[in-house]
Design a protein around this motif. Structure first.
Motif, mmCIF file in Angstrom:
data_model
loop_
_atom_site.group_PDB
_atom_site.id
_atom_site.type_symbol
_atom_site.label_atom_id
_atom_site.label_comp_id
_atom_site.label_asym_id
_atom_site.label_seq_id
_atom_site.Cartn_x
_atom_site.Cartn_y
_atom_site.Cartn_z
ATOM 1 N N TYR A 194 0.834 -1.196 0.000
ATOM 2 C CA TYR A 194 0.000 0.000 0.000
ATOM 3 C C TYR A 194 0.873 1.251 0.000
ATOM 4 C CZ TYR A 194 -3.652 3.314 1.231
ATOM 5 O OH TYR A 194 -4.505 4.381 1.239
ATOM 6 N N THR A 195 1.925 1.255 0.792
ATOM 7 C CA THR A 195 2.851 2.392 0.837
ATOM 8 C C THR A 195 3.485 2.619 -0.526
ATOM 9 O OG1 THR A 195 3.321 2.057 3.179
ATOM 10 C CG2 THR A 195 4.956 3.298 1.923
ATOM 11 N N SER A 196 3.943 1.545 -1.159
ATOM 12 C CA SER A 196 4.550 1.664 -2.490
ATOM 13 C C SER A 196 3.575 2.282 -3.475
ATOM 14 C CB SER A 196 4.987 0.291 -2.998
ATOM 15 O OG SER A 196 5.989 -0.235 -2.183
ATOM 16 N N PHE A 197 2.333 1.813 -3.448
ATOM 17 C CA PHE A 197 1.313 2.363 -4.339
ATOM 18 C C PHE A 197 1.087 3.847 -4.061
ATOM 19 C CE2 PHE A 197 -3.203 3.489 -4.810
ATOM 20 C CZ PHE A 197 -3.313 3.403 -6.186
ATOM 21 N N MET A 198 0.917 4.193 -2.792
ATOM 22 C CA MET A 198 0.625 5.582 -2.440
ATOM 23 C C MET A 198 1.769 6.521 -2.822
ATOM 24 S SD MET A 198 -2.432 5.671 -1.360
ATOM 25 C CE MET A 198 -2.508 7.317 -0.702
ATOM 26 N N ILE A 199 2.992 6.081 -2.620
ATOM 27 C CA ILE A 199 4.150 6.936 -2.909
ATOM 28 C C ILE A 199 4.472 6.948 -4.403
ATOM 29 C CG2 ILE A 199 6.647 7.179 -2.549
ATOM 30 C CD1 ILE A 199 6.122 6.193 0.365
ATOM 31 N N GLU A 200 4.567 5.777 -5.006
ATOM 32 C CA GLU A 200 5.027 5.695 -6.388
ATOM 33 C C GLU A 200 3.944 6.011 -7.420
ATOM 34 O OE1 GLU A 200 6.766 1.786 -6.594
ATOM 35 O OE2 GLU A 200 8.187 2.283 -4.998
ATOM 36 N N LYS A 201 2.716 5.630 -7.149
ATOM 37 C CA LYS A 201 1.654 5.822 -8.146
ATOM 38 C C LYS A 201 0.761 7.020 -7.838
ATOM 39 C CE LYS A 201 2.120 1.856 -10.523
ATOM 40 N NZ LYS A 201 3.386 1.367 -10.561
ATOM 41 N N GLN A 202 0.525 7.277 -6.574
ATOM 42 C CA GLN A 202 -0.364 8.365 -6.176
ATOM 43 C C GLN A 202 0.375 9.670 -5.905
ATOM 44 O OE1 GLN A 202 -3.980 8.160 -5.761
ATOM 45 N NE2 GLN A 202 -3.499 6.457 -7.095
ATOM 46 N N GLY A 203 1.684 9.625 -5.779
ATOM 47 C CA GLY A 203 2.463 10.839 -5.540
ATOM 48 C C GLY A 203 2.336 11.402 -4.139
ATOM 49 N N TRP A 246 3.304 11.531 -0.020
ATOM 50 C CA TRP A 246 4.511 11.420 0.799
ATOM 51 C C TRP A 246 5.771 11.407 -0.085
ATOM 52 C CZ3 TRP A 246 0.129 8.502 2.025
ATOM 53 C CH2 TRP A 246 -0.542 8.941 3.178
ATOM 54 N N ALA A 247 5.866 12.427 -0.914
ATOM 55 C CA ALA A 247 6.944 12.534 -1.898
ATOM 56 C C ALA A 247 8.332 12.509 -1.262
ATOM 57 C CB ALA A 247 6.769 13.801 -2.725
ATOM 58 N N GLU A 248 8.418 12.832 0.016
ATOM 59 C CA GLU A 248 9.726 12.808 0.678
ATOM 60 C C GLU A 248 10.331 11.405 0.708
ATOM 61 O OE1 GLU A 248 6.682 12.951 4.170
ATOM 62 O OE2 GLU A 248 6.824 13.679 2.120
ATOM 63 N N HIS A 249 9.517 10.379 0.459
ATOM 64 C CA HIS A 249 10.011 8.998 0.459
ATOM 65 C C HIS A 249 10.115 8.417 -0.951
ATOM 66 C CE1 HIS A 249 9.585 9.048 4.758
ATOM 67 N NE2 HIS A 249 8.301 9.249 4.684
ATOM 68 N N LYS A 250 9.888 9.235 -1.967
ATOM 69 C CA LYS A 250 9.836 8.738 -3.341
ATOM 70 C C LYS A 250 11.120 8.033 -3.772
ATOM 71 C CE LYS A 250 8.283 9.845 -7.958
ATOM 72 N NZ LYS A 250 7.589 8.598 -8.139
ATOM 73 N N GLU A 251 12.242 8.520 -3.409
ATOM 74 C CA GLU A 251 13.512 7.918 -3.825
ATOM 75 C C GLU A 251 14.011 6.857 -2.843
ATOM 76 O OE1 GLU A 251 14.715 8.657 -6.829
ATOM 77 O OE2 GLU A 251 13.004 9.998 -7.039
ATOM 78 N N MET A 252 13.237 6.586 -1.838
ATOM 79 C CA MET A 252 13.645 5.664 -0.784
ATOM 80 C C MET A 252 13.372 4.208 -1.169
ATOM 81 S SD MET A 252 12.116 5.632 3.029
ATOM 82 C CE MET A 252 12.435 4.261 4.100
ATOM 83 N N TYR A 253 14.241 3.329 -0.742
ATOM 84 C CA TYR A 253 14.004 1.892 -0.860
ATOM 85 C C TYR A 253 13.057 1.542 0.276
ATOM 86 C CZ TYR A 253 15.024 -3.101 -1.245
ATOM 87 O OH TYR A 253 14.925 -4.455 -1.409
ATOM 88 N N LEU A 254 11.826 1.174 -0.044
ATOM 89 C CA LEU A 254 10.762 1.050 0.955
ATOM 90 C C LEU A 254 10.699 -0.301 1.653
ATOM 91 C CD1 LEU A 254 7.985 2.872 -1.076
ATOM 92 C CD2 LEU A 254 9.236 3.769 0.893
ATOM 93 N N ASN A 255 11.513 -1.258 1.239
ATOM 94 C CA ASN A 255 11.489 -2.585 1.849
ATOM 95 C C ASN A 255 12.487 -2.629 3.004
ATOM 96 O OD1 ASN A 255 11.379 -5.284 2.521
ATOM 97 N ND2 ASN A 255 11.806 -6.027 0.462
ATOM 98 N N SER A 256 11.953 -2.730 4.213
ATOM 99 C CA SER A 256 12.829 -2.745 5.390
ATOM 100 C C SER A 256 13.493 -4.098 5.590
ATOM 101 C CB SER A 256 12.020 -2.408 6.653
ATOM 102 O OG SER A 256 11.110 -3.464 6.948
ATOM 103 N N HIS A 257 12.967 -5.147 4.985
ATOM 104 C CA HIS A 257 13.454 -6.516 5.177
ATOM 105 C C HIS A 257 13.447 -6.911 6.648
ATOM 106 C CE1 HIS A 257 14.645 -7.055 1.017
ATOM 107 N NE2 HIS A 257 15.227 -5.880 1.062
ATOM 108 N N ASN A 258 12.556 -6.302 7.400
ATOM 109 C CA ASN A 258 12.502 -6.567 8.838
ATOM 110 C C ASN A 258 11.043 -6.572 9.274
ATOM 111 O OD1 ASN A 258 12.574 -6.495 11.636
ATOM 112 N ND2 ASN A 258 14.246 -5.029 11.729
ATOM 113 N N SER A 259 10.555 -7.720 9.673
ATOM 114 C CA SER A 259 9.145 -7.831 10.062
ATOM 115 C C SER A 259 8.843 -7.105 11.370
ATOM 116 C CB SER A 259 8.741 -9.305 10.170
ATOM 117 O OG SER A 259 9.504 -9.956 11.157
#
Length: 170
Positions: A110-119, A121-134
């Motif tokens: 959902y975060t990826s969709f909101m940031i990458e497709k919906q524009g 929270w643009a401050e995170h647009k260039e961020m790697y959004l996968n924390s690899h940590n549950s």
């Protein structure tokens, strides 16, 4: 999730949509086949019609994701207002948004969709959004009550004490 059954009305509406697409798109046979599956109620073939492979994202996950992203926006806006001494006394890494675990957390997609497709929270647009940590979500959830307490008190800026409380909550 692929439905096991559809009402006659649902089948007719969807079949009509596929018939219309067959007239508008180049891949006529593809759409005609799906319309026929629906018109005849071939439930065993619904997997060919419904290509959606994920279940819905619960409203509460969406709402919580908004709250978390807004919380980190508030944190980011508060840090520049700190003195150098205050900034040095805080573990700022604990106040950094690290994303969500793509393998175990619906918030990630959902975060990826909101940031990458919906524009959003643009401050995170260039961020790697996968924390690899549950465990990132549990830390965020511990921080949210502190953040919401600030909002409930009609304050819309976080101060040094609030940031300390957010770190302590984790």
């Amino acid at each position: 999730m692929i439905p096991k059954t559809l009402t006659i009305t649902e089948r007719q509406i969807l079949a009509n949509q596929f018939r219309i697409l067959s007239k508008l798109e180049d891949n006529t046979e593809y759409y005609e086949k799906r319309a026929e599956i629906l018109e005849n109620g071939y439930t065993g073939q619904y997997g060919e019609v419904f290509l959606v492979d994920q279940e819905e994202t619960d409203y509460n996950i969406c709402r919580e994701t908004h709250d978390i992203l807004n919380m980190f926006r508030y944190i980011s806006n508060a840090i520049p207002n700190l003195t150098d001494e205050e900034r040095e006394s805080l573990d700022l890494d604990k106040l950094t948004f690290k994303g969500f675990d793509a393998n175990n957390d619906k918030h990630y997609h959902y975060t990826s969709f909101m940031i990458e497709k919906q524009g959003k929270w643009a401050e995170h647009k260039e961020m790697y959004l996968n924390s690899h940590n549950s465990m990132t979500i549990s830390g965020y959830r511990k921080m949210l009550p502190v953040y919401k307490n600030v909002l409930d008190s009609n304050r819309y800026d976080l101060n040094f004490e609030d940031l300390k409380d957010l770190i302590s909550a984790q």
